[in-house]
Design an enzyme around this catalytic site. Structure first.
Site, PDB file in Angstrom:
ATOM      1  N   GLU A   1      11.361  12.959  40.864  1.00 29.75           N
ATOM      2  CA  GLU A   1      10.429  14.038  41.176  1.00 29.75           C
ATOM      3  C   GLU A   1      11.155  15.345  41.457  1.00 29.75           C
ATOM      4  O   GLU A   1      12.152  15.374  42.185  1.00 29.75           O
ATOM      5  CB  GLU A   1       9.568  13.662  42.391  1.00 29.75           C
TER       6      GLU A   1
ATOM      7  N   CYS B   1       0.206  17.025  44.237  1.00 33.87           N
ATOM      8  CA  CYS B   1       0.858  15.728  44.374  1.00 33.87           C
ATOM      9  C   CYS B   1      -0.225  14.661  44.341  1.00 33.87           C
ATOM     10  O   CYS B   1      -1.124  14.659  45.189  1.00 33.87           O
ATOM     11  CB  CYS B   1       1.651  15.650  45.678  1.00 33.87           C
TER      12      CYS B   1
END
Length: 305
Positions: free
Chosen positions: A239, A97
């Site tokens: 996402e 991430c």
């Protein structure tokens, strides 16, 4: 008429009970451009202190702390200084991430009491990541080389330009989109074929249809991009495992790579996200992507597990 002070109860108060509990988890809440994370000091073990099921509860914005994910700072492996693992708000575990690794870097600096510019190596599911805290507090991250081979992204879409999937047709819910596929250690599908402004997109409706599309066997993150100039891009992101978020660091990196491959932009761009801008550079000399942006602590706390 006298007033007697209330007698003290021999029963421990709830604060006493909380402090004596063995399953209390200290944490720090961090955010990077509004992409927020529960940071956990896990340096004593390579086993996460929180299970995926517990992560789902902690990330709930109504019944928990509220976050896009839980990030663990673990001992280094394979010769690195630290290891980073993350559970998304749905309990899934992504490889990496981008906004999270900037928060990770600041959290380490706080834990280790580092001062000034600091650079260290981090082992992730996407491989080696190298963040560097700048003097102004921003974090510059060497995100490594983009992955373009379809089987490694992964996507079932066939390569159509130099071994990569560039501006390929993808039918989603009866509508044909042109997409470019990039992995920054995690899969991204990028589209510049906007029929309207990105702010007008109904991400909650279209995002899941991209994420779970049959062409993406490991699901995918999806970026919808508007081009303002060859150095200024605007994106919104759905996402994988977290839904619509205010920012996605790996997504911004993938967007610049895709923009270069499609001929929309130069290799150094400002990528504007709902939570703020990121500076992204895809260097030709080493083929690495560099991301620079902020991260900050929001609050400190502890929670019973």
């Amino acid at each position: 008429m006298g007033v007697e002070a209330p007698s003290k109860s021999p029963t421990p108060s709830f604060l006493d009970r909380i402090q004596s509990e063995s399953r209390i988890l200290p944490f720090v809440k961090y955010q990077g451009l509004g992409n927020d994370f529960i940071m956990v000091d896990n340096r004593d073990s390579l086993e996460p202190k929180v299970s995926p099921e517990q992560a789902i509860k902690l990330c709930d914005r109504n019944f928990g702390i509220g976050a896009d994910g839980v990030i663990f700072v673990m001992p280094g492996t394979d010769g690195t200084d630290y290891t980073m693992r993350i559970f998304n708000s749905d309990g899934s575990e992504p490889e990496m991430c981008g906004n999270g690794v900037r928060c990770f870097a600041h959290f380490i600096s706080e834990l280790e009491n580092f001062r000034g510019t600091r650079r260290f190596t981090v082992h992730t599911g996407a491989g080696l990541i190298i963040p560097e805290i700048q003097n102004d507090g921003q974090v510059k991250v060497d995100m490594g080389q983009p992955i373009l081979a379809p089987q490694d992204i992964p996507t079932k879409l066939p390569a159509n330009k130099g071994g990569a999937v560039v501006k390929a047709e993808l039918v989603v819910d009866g509508v044909t989109w042109n997409v470019t596929c990039v992995s920054m250690g995690n899969p991204h599908c990028v589209t510049f074929g906007m029929r309207s402004q990105v702010d007008e997109l109904k991400l909650e409706q279209i995002g899941p249809k991209f994420e779970y599309h049959e062409m993406f066997p490991s699901r995918t993150n999806t970026a919808f991009v508007q081009v303002f100039s060859r150095s200024h891009l605007k994106m919104r992101v759905w996402e994988r495992g977290a839904g619509a978020t205010l920012a996605c660091g790996t997504g911004a990196c993938a967007v610049v790579v895709a923009a270069v491959l499609e001929g929309h932009a130069e290799r150094k761009c400002v990528v504007e996200l709902p939570g703020g801008p990121l500076q992204i550079e895809w260097r030709e000399e080493d083929n690495h992507v560099y991301m620079t942006g902020p991260a900050e602590a929001v609050f400190y706390g502890s929670v019973p597990l």
